[in-house]
Scaffold this active site. Structure first.
Site, PDB file in Angstrom:
ATOM      1  CE  LYS A 189      -1.993   2.618   3.242  1.00  0.00           C
ATOM      2  NZ  LYS A 189      -2.073   3.940   2.594  1.00  0.00           N
ATOM      3  CD  GLU A 244       0.435   8.726  16.257  1.00  0.00           C
ATOM      4  OE1 GLU A 244       1.005   9.637  15.598  1.00  0.00           O
ATOM      5  OE2 GLU A 244      -0.786   8.650  16.415  1.00  0.00           O
ATOM      6  N   GLY A 246       3.978   2.753  13.817  1.00  0.00           N
ATOM      7  CA  GLY A 246       4.841   1.575  13.980  1.00  0.00           C
ATOM      8  C   GLY A 246       4.595   0.866  15.300  1.00  0.00           C
ATOM      9  CD  GLU A 263      14.034   0.560   7.630  1.00  0.00           C
ATOM     10  OE1 GLU A 263      14.586   1.444   8.309  1.00  0.00           O
ATOM     11  OE2 GLU A 263      14.663  -0.332   7.037  1.00  0.00           O
ATOM     12  CB  CYS A 297      12.989   8.577   7.849  1.00  0.00           C
ATOM     13  SG  CYS A 297      13.931   7.728   6.592  1.00  0.00           S
ATOM     14  CD  GLU A 395      10.439  12.039  11.832  1.00  0.00           C
ATOM     15  OE1 GLU A 395       9.439  11.415  12.200  1.00  0.00           O
ATOM     16  OE2 GLU A 395      11.299  11.576  11.069  1.00  0.00           O
TER      17      GLU A 395
HETATM   18  P1  NAP Z   1       2.434   7.334   8.725  1.00  0.00           P
HETATM   19  O1  NAP Z   1       1.285   8.190   9.046  1.00  0.00           O
HETATM   20  O2  NAP Z   1       2.895   6.389   9.752  1.00  0.00           O
HETATM   21  O3  NAP Z   1       2.044   6.586   7.384  1.00  0.00           O
HETATM   22  C1  NAP Z   1       2.865   5.641   6.751  1.00  0.00           C
HETATM   23  C2  NAP Z   1       2.001   4.673   5.994  1.00  0.00           C
HETATM   24  O4  NAP Z   1       1.211   3.924   6.915  1.00  0.00           O
HETATM   25  C3  NAP Z   1       1.000   5.313   5.035  1.00  0.00           C
HETATM   26  O5  NAP Z   1       0.843   4.473   3.921  1.00  0.00           O
HETATM   27  C4  NAP Z   1      -0.250   5.353   5.877  1.00  0.00           C
HETATM   28  O6  NAP Z   1      -1.428   5.462   5.109  1.00  0.00           O
HETATM   29  C5  NAP Z   1      -0.169   4.035   6.600  1.00  0.00           C
HETATM   30  N1  NAP Z   1      -0.928   3.947   7.853  1.00  0.00           N
HETATM   31  C6  NAP Z   1      -1.482   4.940   8.589  1.00  0.00           C
HETATM   32  N2  NAP Z   1      -2.086   4.425   9.685  1.00  0.00           N
HETATM   33  C7  NAP Z   1      -1.903   3.082   9.642  1.00  0.00           C
HETATM   34  C8  NAP Z   1      -2.282   1.991  10.494  1.00  0.00           C
HETATM   35  N3  NAP Z   1      -2.963   2.186  11.627  1.00  0.00           N
HETATM   36  N4  NAP Z   1      -1.911   0.739  10.146  1.00  0.00           N
HETATM   37  C9  NAP Z   1      -1.197   0.509   9.014  1.00  0.00           C
HETATM   38  N5  NAP Z   1      -0.833   1.502   8.177  1.00  0.00           N
HETATM   39  C10 NAP Z   1      -1.172   2.765   8.477  1.00  0.00           C
HETATM   40  O7  NAP Z   1       3.697   8.171   8.329  1.00  0.00           O
HETATM   41  P2  NAP Z   1       3.790   9.332   7.285  1.00  0.00           P
HETATM   42  O8  NAP Z   1       3.346  10.583   7.973  1.00  0.00           O
HETATM   43  O9  NAP Z   1       3.138   8.955   6.024  1.00  0.00           O
HETATM   44  O10 NAP Z   1       5.359   9.365   6.997  1.00  0.00           O
HETATM   45  C11 NAP Z   1       6.208  10.101   7.767  1.00  0.00           C
HETATM   46  C12 NAP Z   1       6.914   9.259   8.808  1.00  0.00           C
HETATM   47  O11 NAP Z   1       7.575   8.145   8.207  1.00  0.00           O
HETATM   48  C13 NAP Z   1       7.996  10.019   9.506  1.00  0.00           C
HETATM   49  O12 NAP Z   1       7.922   9.783  10.892  1.00  0.00           O
HETATM   50  C14 NAP Z   1       9.277   9.430   8.956  1.00  0.00           C
HETATM   51  O13 NAP Z   1      10.380   9.529   9.772  1.00  0.00           O
HETATM   52  C15 NAP Z   1       8.903   8.043   8.682  1.00  0.00           C
HETATM   53  N6  NAP Z   1       9.751   7.473   7.635  1.00  0.00           N
HETATM   54  C16 NAP Z   1      10.711   6.568   8.003  1.00  0.00           C
HETATM   55  C17 NAP Z   1      11.567   6.017   7.060  1.00  0.00           C
HETATM   56  C18 NAP Z   1      12.610   5.021   7.449  1.00  0.00           C
HETATM   57  O14 NAP Z   1      13.143   4.364   6.585  1.00  0.00           O
HETATM   58  N7  NAP Z   1      12.934   4.872   8.696  1.00  0.00           N
HETATM   59  C19 NAP Z   1      11.432   6.376   5.726  1.00  0.00           C
HETATM   60  C20 NAP Z   1      10.451   7.303   5.374  1.00  0.00           C
HETATM   61  C21 NAP Z   1       9.611   7.841   6.355  1.00  0.00           C
HETATM   62  P3  NAP Z   1      -1.994   6.922   4.739  1.00  0.00           P
HETATM   63  O15 NAP Z   1      -1.004   7.535   3.824  1.00  0.00           O
HETATM   64  O16 NAP Z   1      -3.265   6.688   4.065  1.00  0.00           O
HETATM   65  O17 NAP Z   1      -2.133   7.671   6.032  1.00  0.00           O
END
Ligand code: NAP
Ligand code: MG
Length: 484
Positions: A189, A244, A246, A263, A297, A395
């Site tokens: 997804k 959160e 994760g 990640e 990230c 962050e």
């Molecule tokens: P996010 O809200 O956690 O969303 C990530 C993905 O998870 C999206 O596809 C999201 O769908 C989906 N999602 C949301 N709630 C979920 C749930 N309860 N169960 C399963 N999946 C769910 O994060 P984001 O705001 O998109 O991305 C930013 C964050 O990602 C930052 O904290 C960043 O540090 C982290 N990040 C980490 C890495 C790494 O390699 N460590 C790389 C890139 C980003 P929707 O888009 O529809 O909400």
């Protein structure tokens, strides 16, 4: 299934200067090798964050769609896991080559859907996507040599993969390439704001005649992701996103026997010693925090500068920041593009207010006129930051840097490690002995020395502490997709 030897040879067509990615008004789900409408008939819009124009409408996968995708991945796994490794490799090579051939179109699409500068999509994201598939194609028939002592490494089964919006196609490659190389099948997804390149990737899978069901792409919101990771038919979850979400996934997975890699977020320190080449370090700071609007990230979002060069670094940083061009992401001279979404811009603006309210000094020297429409934030940094300030601890995921100082190497290490995150770190010094001592004491999954934000398919990437666990890329990345 066609025999790979009968596959057409791709012709290399030189890409025209201006590419129209030809975006359809409506996108469907990719399940079992076909584009199909969601059983729930619900859709959502994806927009261009630089113009707020609607690009397309995508289907929102519901529980029945998740069931169908997992079932199709399960059926495909029976064959794919037994497909000869060298045959699997042929598909991955083919996908890699097709990505190269469609690179310009993919780069433009990535930039339009997500807001990142075209120079980055074109020169960083898409070449790395192709590299990931080439790299993993090479592993397919070498898995038993990769892990000496493990005579028969086996795939895990069906992988549910959920990715964020900051590097949409690259995060897809990080997930799908190793999974397929090891003989797994996937349901992936993409994030809600950037679904389009994943769907174009589904087209590429079709073109390459990848057996139906090996890759399934479900678009949708967070709820779709939750349904996927909680599905009982899934054997492995690979998630990249916020700490959160994760944590929620880790809690839901506990006791299920599913394998999990996470990640997550970061607040990575970039440490400049007085003996470093300061001009080089300034470029590293720019690359560390203003690359991809700071939606990275592992962004070097906490800068620690040795006190004796602090004033010099701040002055040079102001000057350099003033030269960054902010604006139209499709302009190849743009350095900083659009913020990915309205909600993300609101989050960043909240932190900017909070930083000022806490007593830090904001520097925002760029004077680029910003477009009227779209989501924009001038890149900036804060000085006079205390380690307990919110902008130094949380962050922000935007083009915002917190600058702090230190006196001794000991102090640099303890301040750098004073974080709940542990994704990456940067160290700038001309002293080789200092580099190794400090790198080994930093609590970070990745440490860059006299450089920052460099990625390569051969290097494992991942975090410690609340930045997650498991590695992606290189030999270490394969472990997350095998049992032995
Ligand atoms: P996010 O809200 O956690 O969303 C990530 C993905 O998870 C999206 O596809 C999201 O769908 C989906 N999602 C949301 N709630 C979920 C749930 N309860 N169960 C399963 N999946 C769910 O994060 P984001 O705001 O998109 O991305 C930013 C964050 O990602 C930052 O904290 C960043 O540090 C982290 N990040 C980490 C890495 C790494 O390699 N460590 C790389 C890139 C980003 P929707 O888009 O529809 O909400
Ligand atoms: Mg979008």
């Amino acid at each position: 299934m066609n025999s790979p030897t009968t596959m057409p040879e791709w012709e290399y067509a030189p890409a025209p200067e201006r590419v129209d990615p030809g975006i359809a008004d409506r996108h469907r789900l990719f399940i079992g090798g076909r584009f199909v409408a969601s059983r729930g008939r619900k859709t959502f819009e994806t927009i261009n964050p630089a113009t707020e124009a609607v690009l397309s409408r995508c289907d929102e996968a519901n529980a029945a769609d998740v069931d169908a995708a997992v079932e199709s991945a399960r059926a495909a796994f029976r064959k794919w896991s037994r497909t000869k490794p060298q045959e699997r490799a042929k598909y991955l090579y083919r996908i890699a080559r097709r990505i190269q051939e469609r690179a310009r179109e993919l780069a433009v699409l990535e930039t339009m859907d997500g807001g990142k500068p075209i120079r980055e999509s074109r020169d960083v994201d898409i070449p790395l996507v192709a590299q990931h598939f080439f790299h993993h194609a090479g592993w397919c028939d070498k898995l038993r040599y990769a892990f000496p002592g493990a005579t028969d490494p086996r795939p895990l089964g069906v992988c549910a993969q959920v990715i964020p919006w900051n590097f949409p196609l690259l995060m897809l490659a990080w997930k799908i390439a190793p999974a397929l190389a090891c003989g797994n099948t996937v349901v992936l997804k993409p994030a809600e704001t950037t679904p389009l390149t994943a769907l174009r990737f589904a087209e590429i899978c079709e073109e390459c005649e990848l057996p139906a069901g090996v890759v399934n792409i479900l678009t949708g919101a967070g709820e779709t992701g939750r349904l996927m990771v909680e599905h009982p038919g899934v054997d492995k979850i690979a998630f990249t996103g916020s700490t959160e979400v994760g944590k929620r996934i880790a809690a839901a997975t506990a006791g299920t026997g599913k394998r999990l890699t996470l990640e997550l977020g970061g607040k990575s320190p970039n440490i400049i010693f007085a003996d470093a080449s300061i001009d080089q370090a300034i470029e590293g700071i720019v690359q560390g925090i203003w690359f991809n609007q700071g939606h990275v990230c592992c962004a070097g979002s906490r800068l620690f500068v040795q006190e004796s060069v602090l004033a010099e670094v701040i002055e040079k940083l102001k000057r350099r920041l003033g030269t960054l061009r902010v604006g139209d992401p499709l302009d190849k001279n743009t350095d900083v593009g659009a913020i990915n979404s309205g909600p993300q811009l609101a989050t960043i603006q909240r932190y900017l207010k909070e930083g000022t309210a806490e007593g830090a000094t904001m520097h925002q020297p760029s004077t680029c006129p910003l477009p009227e429409k779209g989501f924009w934030c001038q890149p900036c940094f804060f000085s006079d930051v205390q380690p307990n300030h919110v902008i130094a601890r949380e962050e922000i995921f935007g083009p915002v840097l917190a600058v702090m100082s230190f006196r001794t190497p000991e102090e640099a290490i303890s301040r750098a490690n004073d974080s709940r995150f542990g994704l990456a770190a940067g160290v700038w010094t001309d002293k080789g002995s200092k580099i190794f001592e400090i790198a080994s004491r930093l609590q970070a999954g990745v440490v860059w020395l006299n450089t920052y934000n460099q990625f390569d398919a051969t290097s494992p990437f991942g975090g410690v502490k609340e930045s997650g666990f498991g590695r992606e890329g290189g030999l270490h990345g394969l472990r997350g997709y095998l049992k032995f």
